[in-house]
Design a protein around this motif. Sequence first.
Motif, PDB file in Angstrom:
ATOM      1  N   GLU A  98       9.187   2.812  -3.502  1.00  0.00           N
ATOM      2  CA  GLU A  98       9.880   1.606  -3.797  1.00  0.00           C
ATOM      3  C   GLU A  98      10.676   1.001  -2.619  1.00  0.00           C
ATOM      4  O   GLU A  98      10.638   0.109  -2.139  1.00  0.00           O
ATOM      5  CB  GLU A  98      10.793   1.631  -5.054  1.00  0.00           C
ATOM      6  N   LYS A 107       0.861  -1.187   0.230  1.00  0.00           N
ATOM      7  CA  LYS A 107      -0.081   0.047  -0.062  1.00  0.00           C
ATOM      8  C   LYS A 107       0.883   1.075   0.145  1.00  0.00           C
ATOM      9  O   LYS A 107       0.264   2.363  -0.098  1.00  0.00           O
ATOM     10  CB  LYS A 107      -0.870  -0.039   1.199  1.00  0.00           C
ATOM     11  N   SER A 162       3.430   3.605  -1.731  1.00  0.00           N
ATOM     12  CA  SER A 162       4.077   3.725  -3.278  1.00  0.00           C
ATOM     13  C   SER A 162       5.602   3.945  -3.610  1.00  0.00           C
ATOM     14  O   SER A 162       5.840   3.541  -4.443  1.00  0.00           O
ATOM     15  CB  SER A 162       3.127   5.138  -3.826  1.00  0.00           C
ATOM     16  N   GLU A 169       0.464   8.111   3.802  1.00  0.00           N
ATOM     17  CA  GLU A 169      -0.322   7.036   2.768  1.00  0.00           C
ATOM     18  C   GLU A 169      -1.216   6.263   3.596  1.00  0.00           C
ATOM     19  O   GLU A 169      -2.426   5.789   3.266  1.00  0.00           O
ATOM     20  CB  GLU A 169       0.593   6.411   1.754  1.00  0.00           C
ATOM     21  N   GLU A 225      -5.306   5.630   3.817  1.00  0.00           N
ATOM     22  CA  GLU A 225      -6.159   4.548   3.599  1.00  0.00           C
ATOM     23  C   GLU A 225      -6.825   4.144   4.543  1.00  0.00           C
ATOM     24  O   GLU A 225      -7.863   3.708   4.600  1.00  0.00           O
ATOM     25  CB  GLU A 225      -5.039   3.497   3.055  1.00  0.00           C
TER      26      GLU A 225
END
Length: 304
Positions: A103, A99, A101, A117, A121
């Motif tokens: 890397e 979930k 983004s 992030e 969510e």
Amino acid sequence: MKKQMKTVAAIAALAITILLIIVIINQAVQFSGVLATIHPLLGQISLILFVLVILTALLAPLYLYIRLPSRLIPPDSEEGPDYDRYMDKLSVRLSSNPKVSLEKVVSEEEIHLALKELDAESDLIIKKTAYRAFITTAISQNGALDALFILGLQFRLIWELARVYSQRPNLKELSFLYTNVMVTAFIASSLDEAEYFEILESSMSQGVGSVISMVPGTSLIVNSTITGSSNAFLTLRVGKVAQKYCNSLVRKERQTIRNSATTEAAKMLAGIIYDGTKKLVAHLGSAPIRMASRPFMRKDKGSE
């Protein structure tokens, strides 16, 4: 007082466990005695097998629990080797989270971005669950059934939030999260009755607004909205408490978590009340029309 309650609960749980073990052993011995009437060797073998099964059932969960990896424990401050070790472990966990983004999550800034992030969510999940609590309990109006439904909904919410921040939360992490969230949100509640009604009144005045002002006979809708709002607020607060335990970089006091979660839940409540009341009004408003049209619908089906 809390320590005494925990001690009493632990003693009661231990006593119940011992009684259950005694009952199980007694039944196994009796059954082995029945088999022994057929042949003495058969009774002895069955008794040994029963004892092995009971020991396996008791010791296997304990062994698996001990073998689980330890949960991530936030340090007391943002300085020192404990904080550095915690951030290293957290970066590894966040890097493997689908979930996120990014890397790779290495630096502290990247950790903060990744947590933002996951916060976004989890906010969606919290709002969705609170909206469901509002609609279901506002329409149901069944106290005992609603209480069970809300409890199950909140337990599921905690599980879903744990999976957002840790894709495979182990039993240690879940037990820690469930215990602390429930204690923080309910047992040691900091909301008194006046403050609670003030939050509901403020949110309802913002959320309901003109939705029910033009609807005749609004008392039913208002009562349903109050019930749904109360359960939605409690669900929001549980979600926010769980979120703060999951995204914390340092250990926080329960009072701080509770106050912050209450404030954020109150801000989110107005929007849920507004959307929920619109759907509630539409549902209750269309109910008489649906009931009045049923005889004609039956006639149409009969004429076919």
